[in-house]
Design an enzyme around this catalytic site. Sequence first.
Site, PDB file in Angstrom:
ATOM      1  N   HIS A   1     -12.578   4.201  -0.722  1.00 34.47           N
ATOM      2  CA  HIS A   1     -12.679   3.295   0.441  1.00 34.47           C
ATOM      3  C   HIS A   1     -13.392   1.989   0.087  1.00 34.47           C
ATOM      4  O   HIS A   1     -13.929   1.317   0.959  1.00 34.47           O
ATOM      5  CB  HIS A   1     -13.421   3.960   1.636  1.00 34.47           C
ATOM      6  CG  HIS A   1     -12.647   5.061   2.278  1.00 34.47           C
ATOM      7  ND1 HIS A   1     -13.217   6.257   2.626  1.00 34.47           N
ATOM      8  CD2 HIS A   1     -11.357   5.160   2.626  1.00 34.47           C
ATOM      9  CE1 HIS A   1     -12.302   7.050   3.160  1.00 34.47           C
ATOM     10  NE2 HIS A   1     -11.156   6.398   3.176  1.00 34.47           N
TER      11      HIS A   1
ATOM     12  N   ASN B   1       0.873  -1.177   0.000  1.00 34.23           N
ATOM     13  CA  ASN B   1       0.000   0.000   0.000  1.00 34.23           C
ATOM     14  C   ASN B   1       0.908   1.223   0.000  1.00 34.23           C
ATOM     15  O   ASN B   1       1.446   1.597   1.042  1.00 34.23           O
ATOM     16  CB  ASN B   1      -0.893  -0.059   1.247  1.00 34.23           C
ATOM     17  CG  ASN B   1      -1.837   1.119   1.347  1.00 34.23           C
ATOM     18  OD1 ASN B   1      -1.802   2.036   0.524  1.00 34.23           O
ATOM     19  ND2 ASN B   1      -2.678   1.108   2.368  1.00 34.23           N
TER      20      ASN B   1
ATOM     21  N   ASN C   1     -13.481   3.084  17.388  1.00 31.82           N
ATOM     22  CA  ASN C   1     -13.001   3.444  18.728  1.00 31.82           C
ATOM     23  C   ASN C   1     -13.688   4.602  19.428  1.00 31.82           C
ATOM     24  O   ASN C   1     -13.617   4.694  20.650  1.00 31.82           O
ATOM     25  CB  ASN C   1     -11.502   3.774  18.655  1.00 31.82           C
ATOM     26  CG  ASN C   1     -10.673   2.582  18.235  1.00 31.82           C
ATOM     27  OD1 ASN C   1     -10.587   1.599  18.963  1.00 31.82           O
ATOM     28  ND2 ASN C   1     -10.083   2.653  17.060  1.00 31.82           N
TER      29      ASN C   1
ATOM     30  N   GLY D   1     -12.016   7.293   9.293  1.00 25.85           N
ATOM     31  CA  GLY D   1     -10.596   7.283   9.666  1.00 25.85           C
ATOM     32  C   GLY D   1     -10.052   8.687   9.483  1.00 25.85           C
ATOM     33  O   GLY D   1     -10.784   9.664   9.671  1.00 25.85           O
TER      34      GLY D   1
ATOM     35  N   ARG E   1      -2.672  -2.037  -3.371  1.00 28.48           N
ATOM     36  CA  ARG E   1      -3.809  -1.124  -3.227  1.00 28.48           C
ATOM     37  C   ARG E   1      -3.617   0.006  -4.233  1.00 28.48           C
ATOM     38  O   ARG E   1      -2.572   0.665  -4.248  1.00 28.48           O
ATOM     39  CB  ARG E   1      -3.842  -0.558  -1.816  1.00 28.48           C
ATOM     40  CG  ARG E   1      -4.991   0.376  -1.631  1.00 28.48           C
ATOM     41  CD  ARG E   1      -5.102   0.847  -0.230  1.00 28.48           C
ATOM     42  NE  ARG E   1      -6.298   1.636  -0.067  1.00 28.48           N
ATOM     43  CZ  ARG E   1      -6.665   2.154   1.075  1.00 28.48           C
ATOM     44  NH1 ARG E   1      -5.942   1.957   2.153  1.00 28.48           N
ATOM     45  NH2 ARG E   1      -7.756   2.862   1.150  1.00 28.48           N
TER      46      ARG E   1
ATOM     47  N   ARG F   1      -9.073  17.308   5.613  1.00 33.01           N
ATOM     48  CA  ARG F   1      -9.760  17.642   4.348  1.00 33.01           C
ATOM     49  C   ARG F   1     -11.125  18.268   4.632  1.00 33.01           C
ATOM     50  O   ARG F   1     -11.807  17.861   5.570  1.00 33.01           O
ATOM     51  CB  ARG F   1      -9.950  16.383   3.495  1.00 33.01           C
ATOM     52  CG  ARG F   1      -8.686  15.913   2.830  1.00 33.01           C
ATOM     53  CD  ARG F   1      -8.894  14.600   2.096  1.00 33.01           C
ATOM     54  NE  ARG F   1      -8.154  13.527   2.725  1.00 33.01           N
ATOM     55  CZ  ARG F   1      -8.328  12.228   2.485  1.00 33.01           C
ATOM     56  NH1 ARG F   1      -9.240  11.830   1.610  1.00 33.01           N
ATOM     57  NH2 ARG F   1      -7.612  11.327   3.107  1.00 33.01           N
TER      58      ARG F   1
ATOM     59  N   GLY G   1     -14.580   5.198  13.774  1.00 35.41           N
ATOM     60  CA  GLY G   1     -15.779   4.355  13.846  1.00 35.41           C
ATOM     61  C   GLY G   1     -15.613   3.181  14.798  1.00 35.41           C
ATOM     62  O   GLY G   1     -16.557   2.792  15.496  1.00 35.41           O
TER      63      GLY G   1
ATOM     64  N   GLU H   1      -8.500  -3.737   5.163  1.00 35.50           N
ATOM     65  CA  GLU H   1      -8.315  -3.598   3.711  1.00 35.50           C
ATOM     66  C   GLU H   1      -7.196  -4.508   3.202  1.00 35.50           C
ATOM     67  O   GLU H   1      -7.283  -5.057   2.102  1.00 35.50           O
ATOM     68  CB  GLU H   1      -8.007  -2.131   3.376  1.00 35.50           C
ATOM     69  CG  GLU H   1      -9.241  -1.243   3.565  1.00 35.50           C
ATOM     70  CD  GLU H   1      -8.909   0.178   3.959  1.00 35.50           C
ATOM     71  OE1 GLU H   1      -8.174   0.378   4.955  1.00 35.50           O
ATOM     72  OE2 GLU H   1      -9.380   1.110   3.286  1.00 35.50           O
TER      73      GLU H   1
ATOM     74  N   ASP I   1      -6.563  14.921  14.811  1.00 35.68           N
ATOM     75  CA  ASP I   1      -6.706  13.591  15.391  1.00 35.68           C
ATOM     76  C   ASP I   1      -7.854  13.575  16.403  1.00 35.68           C
ATOM     77  O   ASP I   1      -7.894  14.377  17.327  1.00 35.68           O
ATOM     78  CB  ASP I   1      -5.374  13.246  16.086  1.00 35.68           C
ATOM     79  CG  ASP I   1      -5.301  11.795  16.468  1.00 35.68           C
ATOM     80  OD1 ASP I   1      -6.000  11.388  17.418  1.00 35.68           O
ATOM     81  OD2 ASP I   1      -4.542  11.069  15.813  1.00 35.68           O
ATOM     82  N   MET I   2      -8.800  12.648  16.201  1.00 33.88           N
ATOM     83  CA  MET I   2      -9.994  12.622  17.042  1.00 33.88           C
ATOM     84  C   MET I   2      -9.651  12.393  18.517  1.00 33.88           C
ATOM     85  O   MET I   2     -10.278  12.967  19.407  1.00 33.88           O
ATOM     86  CB  MET I   2     -10.969  11.548  16.534  1.00 33.88           C
ATOM     87  CG  MET I   2     -12.306  11.552  17.209  1.00 33.88           C
ATOM     88  SD  MET I   2     -13.184  13.141  17.126  1.00 33.88           S
ATOM     89  CE  MET I   2     -13.883  13.078  15.484  1.00 33.88           C
ATOM     90  N   ARG I   3      -8.644  11.549  18.780  1.00 31.35           N
ATOM     91  CA  ARG I   3      -8.276  11.317  20.191  1.00 31.35           C
ATOM     92  C   ARG I   3      -7.853  12.614  20.870  1.00 31.35           C
ATOM     93  O   ARG I   3      -8.222  12.881  22.007  1.00 31.35           O
ATOM     94  CB  ARG I   3      -7.121  10.308  20.278  1.00 31.35           C
ATOM     95  CG  ARG I   3      -7.577   8.882  20.405  1.00 31.35           C
ATOM     96  CD  ARG I   3      -6.418   7.954  20.260  1.00 31.35           C
ATOM     97  NE  ARG I   3      -5.751   8.198  18.973  1.00 31.35           N
ATOM     98  CZ  ARG I   3      -4.982   7.327  18.350  1.00 31.35           C
ATOM     99  NH1 ARG I   3      -4.745   6.163  18.895  1.00 31.35           N
ATOM    100  NH2 ARG I   3      -4.420   7.620  17.195  1.00 31.35           N
TER     101      ARG I   3
HETATM  102  P1  ADP Z   1      -6.333   6.137   8.298  1.00 33.00           P
HETATM  103  O1  ADP Z   1      -7.457   6.736   7.525  1.00 33.00           O
HETATM  104  O2  ADP Z   1      -5.070   6.923   8.242  1.00 33.00           O
HETATM  105  O3  ADP Z   1      -6.148   4.633   8.098  1.00 33.00           O
HETATM  106  P2  ADP Z   1      -7.429   5.354  10.892  1.00 33.00           P
HETATM  107  O4  ADP Z   1      -8.497   4.488  10.331  1.00 33.00           O
HETATM  108  O5  ADP Z   1      -6.337   4.708  11.659  1.00 33.00           O
HETATM  109  O6  ADP Z   1      -6.793   6.313   9.821  1.00 33.00           O
HETATM  110  O7  ADP Z   1      -8.157   6.432  11.847  1.00 33.00           O
HETATM  111  C1  ADP Z   1      -7.437   7.436  12.484  1.00 33.00           C
HETATM  112  C2  ADP Z   1      -8.405   8.229  13.359  1.00 33.00           C
HETATM  113  O8  ADP Z   1      -8.962   7.347  14.339  1.00 33.00           O
HETATM  114  C3  ADP Z   1      -7.737   9.365  14.124  1.00 33.00           C
HETATM  115  O9  ADP Z   1      -8.549  10.525  14.093  1.00 33.00           O
HETATM  116  C4  ADP Z   1      -7.677   8.823  15.530  1.00 33.00           C
HETATM  117  O10 ADP Z   1      -7.693   9.815  16.507  1.00 33.00           O
HETATM  118  C5  ADP Z   1      -8.961   8.014  15.575  1.00 33.00           C
HETATM  119  N1  ADP Z   1      -8.943   7.109  16.731  1.00 33.00           N
HETATM  120  C6  ADP Z   1      -8.156   6.026  16.934  1.00 33.00           C
HETATM  121  N2  ADP Z   1      -8.371   5.519  18.180  1.00 33.00           N
HETATM  122  C7  ADP Z   1      -9.316   6.295  18.763  1.00 33.00           C
HETATM  123  C8  ADP Z   1      -9.976   6.294  20.038  1.00 33.00           C
HETATM  124  N3  ADP Z   1      -9.689   5.400  20.952  1.00 33.00           N
HETATM  125  N4  ADP Z   1     -10.905   7.245  20.261  1.00 33.00           N
HETATM  126  C9  ADP Z   1     -11.189   8.186  19.337  1.00 33.00           C
HETATM  127  N5  ADP Z   1     -10.613   8.240  18.123  1.00 33.00           N
HETATM  128  C10 ADP Z   1      -9.691   7.312  17.840  1.00 33.00           C
END
Ligand code: ADP
Length: 387
Positions: free
Chosen positions: A176, A7, A326, A205, A88, A236, A324, A373, A277-279
């Site tokens: 996707h 990938n 987490n 993601g 990919r 984005r 989605g 994937e 970053d959502m976290r």
């Molecule tokens: P990519 O599209 O790069 O493959 P991922 O599918 O790994 O990305 O998703 C990354 C996103 O998931 C980030 O915004 C990250 O903060 C979020 N994320 C991962 N773990 C958690 C969690 N425990 N709670 C909230 N958001 C999370």
Amino acid sequence: MSLLVLNAGSSSLKFSLFAEQEDALLLRQHGRVEELLGESRLVATDAAGVRVEDRAFGAPLGHGGATALLLARFLDHDGIALRAVGHRVVHGGSHHAAPVRVDAAVLADLDALVPLAPLHQPHNLAPMREIAARHPGLPQVACFDTAFHRTQPDLAQRYALPERITARGVHRYGFHGLSYEFVARRLADVDAAASRGRTVVLHLGNGASMCAMAAGRSVATTMGFTALEGLPMGTRSGSIDPGIVLYLMAQGLDARAIEHMLYHESGLLGVSGVASDMRVLEASADPRAALAIDFYCYRISRELGSLAAALGGLDALVFTAGIGENSVRVREAVCRQAAWLGLGFDAAANRRHGPCLSLPGSRVRAWVIPTDEELMIAGHTRDLVPA
Ligand code: ADP
């Protein structure tokens, strides 16, 4: 026999090595060569996530060099019997509705699609060329992010633009697809009725999109001509009024500056000013972080209404990818806002990450299904390359 999945992104080459064991594909190693254009570095972990290699090169390997390095590593050093390599590929255009074996004609065909995905497609093709040159006998398979959406009706793939523009390939392709295909297959195991019925899958993601599926086939999706349309994402913008682009051009911004702003400075990062970053956003006390999360969930809910309309109703919602799988908070907000569709939300189950998030008897079910994937690509590659 083993299967290698590659990938390739703009600055990193991710890989996964799978071993065939009867019908199953078992992950053996996963890793990436990062900083392809800087001080390249190879990091690999085994199936349990234990680091098995961490090597710095101090120079740029480039996409070709990194591919050569990985093949030498597996074929020469580890003596692995590689059946094939699966790639990919972001864009398969309007005609690739399924994965294909790579040959010179396919490579030329995919090269012609570079203008449609200039930021990704050239990187996806570089490892294929390297392998074709160095290991011409090693079968290769291209798996497309767009292919799954080719089942959509013509109406869903159109923009209301003049025919001369549409004829140049300006349609809604969707992305996707490998994730959606994987989730569609898993859904059949957990909710057979929904998998035969009407489902919206949310791939949330760093990139984010949603897909409406009827009987497991894509009928509409939020991403379009590029992976910029639809939901706001990490950096984005998602859908905006195209008039904004015209306004900014009239103000003197050029295409490159606008592209950078829309791809790298917008979305959750743009609204919050805090992070993409959502976290990090969930942990932040800054009110703009909360605003960004609220906006994200609001846009998801609006798109959900649109996709449910395209399906003529809804049987299930499925959450996948980093957010989605987490984010308890995002899933809760989206599920509560879907009450009007007949979704009875189970908050306690959501805190346990489901997998079922809806109450018994809820007319619309909600699920968490982790995506994979790479495994999907490995499966396609095996199917197209007889043992
Ligand atoms: P990519 O599209 O790069 O493959 P991922 O599918 O790994 O990305 O998703 C990354 C996103 O998931 C980030 O915004 C990250 O903060 C979020 N994320 C991962 N773990 C958690 C969690 N425990 N709670 C909230 N958001 C999370």
